[in-house]
Design an enzyme around this catalytic site. Sequence first.
Site, short mmCIF file in Angstrom:
data_model
loop_
_atom_site.label_atom_id
_atom_site.label_comp_id
_atom_site.label_asym_id
_atom_site.label_seq_id
_atom_site.Cartn_x
_atom_site.Cartn_y
_atom_site.Cartn_z
N TYR A 1 0.85 -1.19 0.00
CA TYR A 1 0.00 0.00 0.00
C TYR A 1 0.89 1.24 0.00
O TYR A 1 1.72 1.43 0.88
CB TYR A 1 -0.86 -0.05 1.26
CG TYR A 1 -2.03 0.86 1.35
CD1 TYR A 1 -1.93 2.23 1.19
CD2 TYR A 1 -3.29 0.34 1.65
CE1 TYR A 1 -3.02 3.06 1.32
CE2 TYR A 1 -4.40 1.15 1.79
CZ TYR A 1 -4.26 2.52 1.62
OH TYR A 1 -5.35 3.34 1.75
N TYR B 1 -1.68 4.61 -10.21
CA TYR B 1 -2.81 3.83 -10.75
C TYR B 1 -4.15 4.37 -10.26
O TYR B 1 -4.93 4.94 -11.02
CB TYR B 1 -2.65 2.36 -10.35
CG TYR B 1 -3.84 1.49 -10.75
CD1 TYR B 1 -4.23 1.39 -12.08
CD2 TYR B 1 -4.56 0.77 -9.80
CE1 TYR B 1 -5.31 0.60 -12.46
CE2 TYR B 1 -5.62 -0.02 -10.16
CZ TYR B 1 -6.00 -0.10 -11.49
OH TYR B 1 -7.07 -0.88 -11.85
#
Length: 379
Positions: free
Chosen positions: A278, A326
Amino acid sequence: MKPKSVAVVGAAETTKMGKIPDVSVLGLHADAALNAMKDAGLKPSDIDGVATAGVSPVELAQYLGITPTYADGTSVGGCSFMLHVRHAAAAINEGLCKTVLITHGESGRSRVGAGGFGRNATSLMGQFEMPYGVTSPPTMFTIPVLRYMKTYGVTEEDLAMVAVVQREWAARNPRASFKDPITVDDVLNSPMIAWPFRMLMCCLVTDGGGALILTSADRAKDFPNKPVYVLGTGESVETPMVSQMEDFNSSKAFRVSGKKAFEEAGIKHADVDHLMIYDAFAHLPLYGLEDLGFVKPGEAKDFVRERNTAIGGKLPMNTNGGGLSYMHSGMYGMYALMESVRQMRGTAAAQVDGAKISVCQGVGGMFAAAGTVIFGNEA
């Protein structure tokens, strides 16, 4: 849980990604859920377990017409979905349900039906951090990262390199928000947000969502797509206040959840072919590499600079482009899980050849919580 006893049989993101001004938060959950059901060849009546964060599992189940025998509303920030996978696997193994739907949807950019990032004045943060100007993620994460940089000699250039490498991965992903190449100088010349974070070191703010469907391994081969098996899982929490971390150089929650997942999976670090960490901000992959044990404390900056996590490197990391390039609608964990699943299915846009094991690490809040899921594609 017993490794490989549960598998992902459905996985899909929302139909659109990035900017979706005409769909509510609940609508994004539903869109992702219906796409995942289509991927698995299932109907709402086939689902008997639901897990979600951001909306209530009650709201989700009613909206989709599901009557579950298992419901999980665990919400500990962006890694909630890693915990949902862990809890769903346990529930399936215990016979509480057979087929669990895990959903995420967030209108992070368009704010359609979205709540705000607020803290009550009587909360711990409200009393002991916010009066000193610690009010949002960029200002919260600076507390540990400045100590980490001083301790290990990490430079702004090192943080910038994380963003540069992940943009290289994003360039291979048609659904990535940003695909144009960037250099270290580009990152360092982008606007300052909160020292040491420049704009290109910070996550995107987007709309979107995703969903997973899990069932027992003995049923998994009856579904249309290649099963992805859950090998090991872990979870932990530390503190709601970033200022109260045990050690600013390391996340205790990362260490605990990662160790548990590796032990459960029965694998070594050398067995890992693919890694998702993450990356709400550029320092998180560095912490993840060290706290999960892939490198020693202080070595992550060199590991990234030497392009070990880049295309062609020995440990491909954040191959979808990550939260920096992204997608990042606010709770990024689902997108990391989705990329791990795609890599294990062999369908990722930037596919790692021969990948058999993927580790997916999530963070909740500012190192407040952590979840680890290890996937494999061999029964």
